[in-house]
Write an enzyme that holds these catalytic residues in place. Structure first.
Site, mmCIF file in Angstrom:
data_model
loop_
_atom_site.group_PDB
_atom_site.id
_atom_site.type_symbol
_atom_site.label_atom_id
_atom_site.label_comp_id
_atom_site.label_asym_id
_atom_site.label_seq_id
_atom_site.Cartn_x
_atom_site.Cartn_y
_atom_site.Cartn_z
ATOM 1 C CE LYS A 1 -1.991 1.811 3.425
ATOM 2 N NZ LYS A 1 -2.772 2.124 4.880
ATOM 3 C CG ASP B 1 -7.467 3.407 2.203
ATOM 4 O OD1 ASP B 1 -8.659 2.970 1.356
ATOM 5 O OD2 ASP B 1 -7.769 4.241 2.259
#
Ligand code: SF4
Length: 211
Positions: free
Chosen positions: A120, A139
């Site tokens: 991420k 996320d």
């Protein structure tokens, strides 16, 4: 999953959130990397408040190496999980100094070897600082909204990312994540999504299913 629906969802997200940009403030790859690590379990607004002074005090990886753990913890205290974050950032900067000539690497393979950096964070840095779409940053908002829209049946972030990469054109991977995040913050909120206001409610399989 019907192809038309996916395309329609992607198209509607694009139309409604045309000019999305990352909310974290930064002026170079190191700042984006640090801000992204700090943003875990916090809000972008809070991080921007902290980094406004932090980035004046720490300008190079060596600056983060030089500071004591205690002093650095105080500097980032309000971002939450400050002990771990301080430890990771200091370790990471030491690696940047020793192995990367004090530069942030710009490949996924290298970025994910750094402490506290998973896909991420690497995706955010690669897209935001280097203009490279290597993947889709998953996320909490991306995970929730993608699931509600029926774009993935997975719960593991890496698998969700793969599902989304298959259906979104590569040049839009970064903005697609930002669009889902904005939608998750404004409309498809965690507890009670505002389906009645949602421009996706005719194509969303979860529309009006929340009591
Ligand atoms: S219709 Fe409801 S559940 Fe579906 S994306 Fe919109 S707000 Fe979320």
């Amino acid at each position: 999953m019907a192809e038309v629906k996916v395309n329609e969802i992607i198209g509607l997200l694009k139309k409604n959130y045309l000019n999305v940009k990352i909310a974290l403030e930064y002026s170079n790859p190191l700042e984006l990397l640090i801000a992204t690590i700090l943003s875990a379990q916090s809000t972008d607004k809070q991080i921007n408040k902290v980094t406004k002074t932090l980035f004046k005090k720490y300008r190079t990886p060596q600056d983060y190496v030089n500071v004591s753990q205690e002093e650095f913890e105080k500097d980032i205290y309000s971002t939450g999980f400050y002990r771990n974050k301080a430890k990771n950032i200091k370790n990471l900067c030491e690696i940047l100094v020793n192995d990367f000539n004090s530069k942030v690497p710009y490949t996924m393979e290298e970025l994910v070897t750094l402490p506290g950096v998973a896909r991420k964070t690497a995706n955010i840095v690669l897209a935001g600082a280097f203009g490279k779409n290597e993947g889709i940053a998953v996320d909490t908002h991306v995970r929730r909204v993608a699931a509600r829209l029926g774009l993935t049946a997975n719960t593991d972030p890496d698998k969700i990312e793969k599902d989304l990469m298959k259906i979104v054109p590569r040049e839009e991977w970064d903005v697609f994540a930002l669009r889902l995040i904005q939608h998750g913050r404004e409309i498809c909120i965690a507890k009670k999504p505002k389906c009645e206001l949602c421009f996706l409610n005719k194509v969303c399989p979860s529309a009006f299913t929340f009591g």
